[in-house]
Design an enzyme around this catalytic site. Structure first.
Site, short mmCIF file in Angstrom:
data_model
loop_
_atom_site.label_atom_id
_atom_site.label_comp_id
_atom_site.label_asym_id
_atom_site.label_seq_id
_atom_site.Cartn_x
_atom_site.Cartn_y
_atom_site.Cartn_z
N GLY A 97 1.00 -1.42 0.24
CA GLY A 97 0.44 -0.73 -0.13
C GLY A 97 0.74 0.97 0.18
NE ARG A 158 -1.95 -4.95 -0.74
CZ ARG A 158 -1.50 -4.19 0.33
NH1 ARG A 158 -0.59 -4.77 1.02
NH2 ARG A 158 -2.06 -2.58 0.81
CG ASP A 189 3.59 -9.87 4.58
OD1 ASP A 189 4.66 -10.09 5.11
OD2 ASP A 189 2.77 -9.27 4.35
CE LYS A 219 5.04 0.16 2.51
NZ LYS A 219 3.49 -0.82 1.80
CB THR A 220 4.00 0.15 6.87
OG1 THR A 220 2.30 0.11 7.24
CG2 THR A 220 4.04 -0.47 7.71
CG ASP A 222 -1.28 -0.80 8.33
OD1 ASP A 222 -2.50 0.28 7.61
OD2 ASP A 222 -1.79 -1.90 7.44
P1 FBP Z 1 0.92 -2.07 3.35
O1 FBP Z 1 0.82 -2.87 5.06
O2 FBP Z 1 0.96 -2.66 2.69
O3 FBP Z 1 1.24 -0.65 4.12
O4 FBP Z 1 -0.58 -1.78 3.62
C1 FBP Z 1 -1.30 -1.00 4.70
C2 FBP Z 1 -3.03 -0.79 4.03
O5 FBP Z 1 -3.16 0.38 4.10
C3 FBP Z 1 -3.73 -1.19 5.06
O6 FBP Z 1 -4.31 0.04 6.29
C4 FBP Z 1 -5.21 -1.84 4.70
O7 FBP Z 1 -6.51 -2.80 4.90
C5 FBP Z 1 -5.22 -2.27 3.16
O8 FBP Z 1 -3.70 -1.54 3.18
C6 FBP Z 1 -5.57 -1.67 2.24
O9 FBP Z 1 -4.65 -2.02 0.98
P2 FBP Z 1 -5.80 -2.54 -0.64
O10 FBP Z 1 -4.59 -0.68 -1.05
O11 FBP Z 1 -4.73 -3.66 -0.91
O12 FBP Z 1 -6.95 -2.23 -0.58
#
Ligand code: FBP
Length: 568
Positions: A97, A158, A189, A219-220, A222
């Protein structure tokens, strides 16, 4: 003289007044890199700190080259690198993300590599690496994206590079594009993937038998990629929580102005509740649910609903018929009985995938229920159709339930309404539901994220020019000037059972009940529920006093003495 329509035309394609101004925003750099106007790559040396995990022996057996080379020692800067490599071809990609600040990593990387090396961008994330979708990044490119939000300069996806065939494809791309190094900007991951790739590409890729270096960058939004004092937070968390904080603050202000609404706000963060905790600390709402607390205290759905209804009723007694409740995105999976139901459903749907797909929509719930134990079948039947539909919806590419699609906030509002009806008294409860998620991932980075990521890019570039591989680039001491450092990825790996298989993983950092940030929330929660004590953090600032703030939870957890970050 240009007319207003001309001026408006000139703002298209990322040239708003704001975007033009932020591109000129000066960024501080850690003292180790020298002059901020002309930062230089640093060399690294072992710091004396060695990492180890419970599965260290198995990691050493599966990652022999990486472990032998790093000894799992954390590296810190040993000064400007007077002997930095030249002629390197380095590829950079985003994975997972989006998170604010990613573009500045590319900018920092380009600056560290300088004119003697070549930086290539990988389009569309790991998949682009497998497909060999690369292009050369020039100085004008980085000047155009510096301090802007999003990952749109390169794009992301992803894909996990795991299978032998995928690893082989990545190797082919390295050969075809004569790569010397790859920088992977991603979450837990993706950094695990970086460790796997670093080991696979360690040797024998180039004609002279040498390998390709791999560096990860954390990065994230979350916030669930944290490694104690070595990595207090991943980039993107500050920007996302400041955006959600502003929006939550605005809603709180509205509740007290219109005096008639509750707002139930679900906040992104699929596994951990760091985002929710941070937004609560920024805004001080009446109700904050923390998934990890729900799991630890084994709170049932009914208990949670009771707690909320009690707060709504107590406030109503005082004539306060409004408020805000914050709900973490991943809550549903942390409620023990829901977790058991989801686990059994995941298995059942995977086992009977073909049959389930063939069943008409109207019969899918009955089909799924017939494959569950009686308790879980009863629980499924008790849930509203809009939740059941999402529980039965297609899993993501990794076989996970797509929690962001489950309207937990609506489920809680509906159940609280019913519970208030059962209490008997006529308690006014008019509630609106919100999901704050995608709004926060691509906003222009806060000064914290902008400076942090630029320095992460300088660190990643420095590691490559110092010949390192298998490390995560990090910046330590964010309240003390900042210092480039490197964490050996193999020192973070453990084994976890995922989808019926043992896999190497970097464990997600969840909210700990004994963390200073959680303890602070616990100490104030009752007061915030009893009366309106909220505050509004306002829009994020890039200039002035409010620009220098770091996340409150990070400041509390790292024992900082103020909320001010200091880089440079
Ligand atoms: P990452 O762990 O890749 O940083 O993404 C986190 C996130 O933003 C979550 O909080 C959310 O559940 C998810 O991505 C949503 O992903 P998508 O872009 O696949 O809808």
């Amino acid at each position: 003289m240009s007319t207003l329509p001309d001026r408006l035309l000139s703002m298209e394609k990322h040239n708003s007044i704001f975007e033009s101004a932020v591109r000129a925003l000066p960024l501080p750099v850690c003292a180790a890199f020298g002059d901020a106007a002309r930062p230089r790559p640093v060399a690294f040396a072992a710091s004396g700190r060695v990492l180890g995990t419970r599965d260290g022996a198995k990691v050493a057996a599966s990652f022999p080259d990486s472990v032998a080379a790093s000894g799992n020692a954390v590296l810190t800067s040993s000064g400007i690198n007077g002997n930095a490599a030249r002629g390197r071809r380095v590829a950079v990609l985003f994975s997972g993300g989006p998170a604010a600040g990613g573009h500045n990593i590319v900018c920092g990387l380009k600056r560290a590599l300088g004119p003697d090396n070549t930086l290539l961008g990988v389009r569309r994330g790991p998949k682009g690496l497998l497909e060999g979708n690369l292009f050369e990044i020039g100085d004008a490119d980085v000047d155009g994206v510096i301090n802007t939000g999003g990952f749109d300069f390169l794009g992301t996806d992803r894909t996990k590079i795991k299978t032998a065939a995928q690893l082989g494809q990545a190797r082919e791309t390295c050969i075809e594009h004569r790569l010397d190094a790859i920088v992977i900007i991603g979450g837990d991951d993706s950094n695990t993937n970086a460790a796997v790739l670093a080991e696979f590409l360690f040797r024998g890729v180039k004609a002279d038998g040498t390998g390709v270096q791999v560096i990860g960058v954390p990065k994230t939004i979350d916030g669930d990629l944290q490694i104690g004092d070595l990595l207090p937070i991943s980039f993107g968390f500050d920007t996302a929580t400041r955006i959600y904080g502003e929006m939550t603050g605005n809603l709180l202000q509205d509740t007290r102005s219109s005096l008639k609404y509750w707002h139930f706000i679900k906040l992104m963060g699929r596994s951990a509740s760091h985002v929710t905790l941070e937004v609560a600390l920024q805004t001080k709402p009446a109700i904050t649910l923390i998934s990890e607390e729900v799991a630890e205290k084994k709170q049932s759905l009914s208990f949670i609903v009771d707690q909320i209804a009690r707060i709504v009723a107590a406030r109503a007694d005082k004539g306060i018929n409004h408020g805000v409740a914050l709900i973490p995105e991943g809550l549903i999976e942390f409620i023990p009985e829901m977790n058991a139901l989801i686990a059994e459903l995941n298995d059942a749907l995977a086992r009977h995938a073909a049959e389930f797909a063939a069943v008409p929509d109207a019969e899918k719930t009955a089909f799924a229920a017939s494959r569950l134990t009686p308790d879980n079948a009863r629980l499924l039947a008790s849930l509203p159709a809009y939740v059941v539909r999402m529980l039965l919806a297609e899993r993501d590419s990794h076989g996970n339930l797509q929690v962001s699609l489950i309207p937990t906030e609506r489920l809680l509002v509906d159940m609280v309404k019913t519970r208030l009806g059962e209490i008997g008294a006529r308690i006014p409860f008019a509630a609106h539901c919100h999901f704050l998620g995608y709004e926060g991932r691509c906003g222009a980075p806060t000064l914290f994220d902008a400076a942090y990521t630029y320095n992460l890019g300088l660190t990643a570039g420095s590691l490559i020019l110092d010949g390192r591989t298998g490390y995560m680039a990090t910046v330590g001491g964010l309240d003390r000037g900042g210092a480039p450092q490197a964490i050996p990825l193999t020192g973070l790996l453990n084994i976890e059972r995922r989808h019926g298989k043992d896999e190497f993983v970097i464990e997600k950092a969840l909210v700990r009940m004994d963390s200073p940030a959680m303890r602070y929330l616990s100490s104030r929660r009752a007061a915030w529920a009893a009366e309106d004590l909220f505050c509004s953090p306002g829009p994020r600032q890039l200039w002035g006093e409010a620009a220098r703030q770091m996340p409150i939870s990070v400041a509390l957890n790292s024992g900082a003495e103020s909320l001010e970050f200091r880089i440079g």
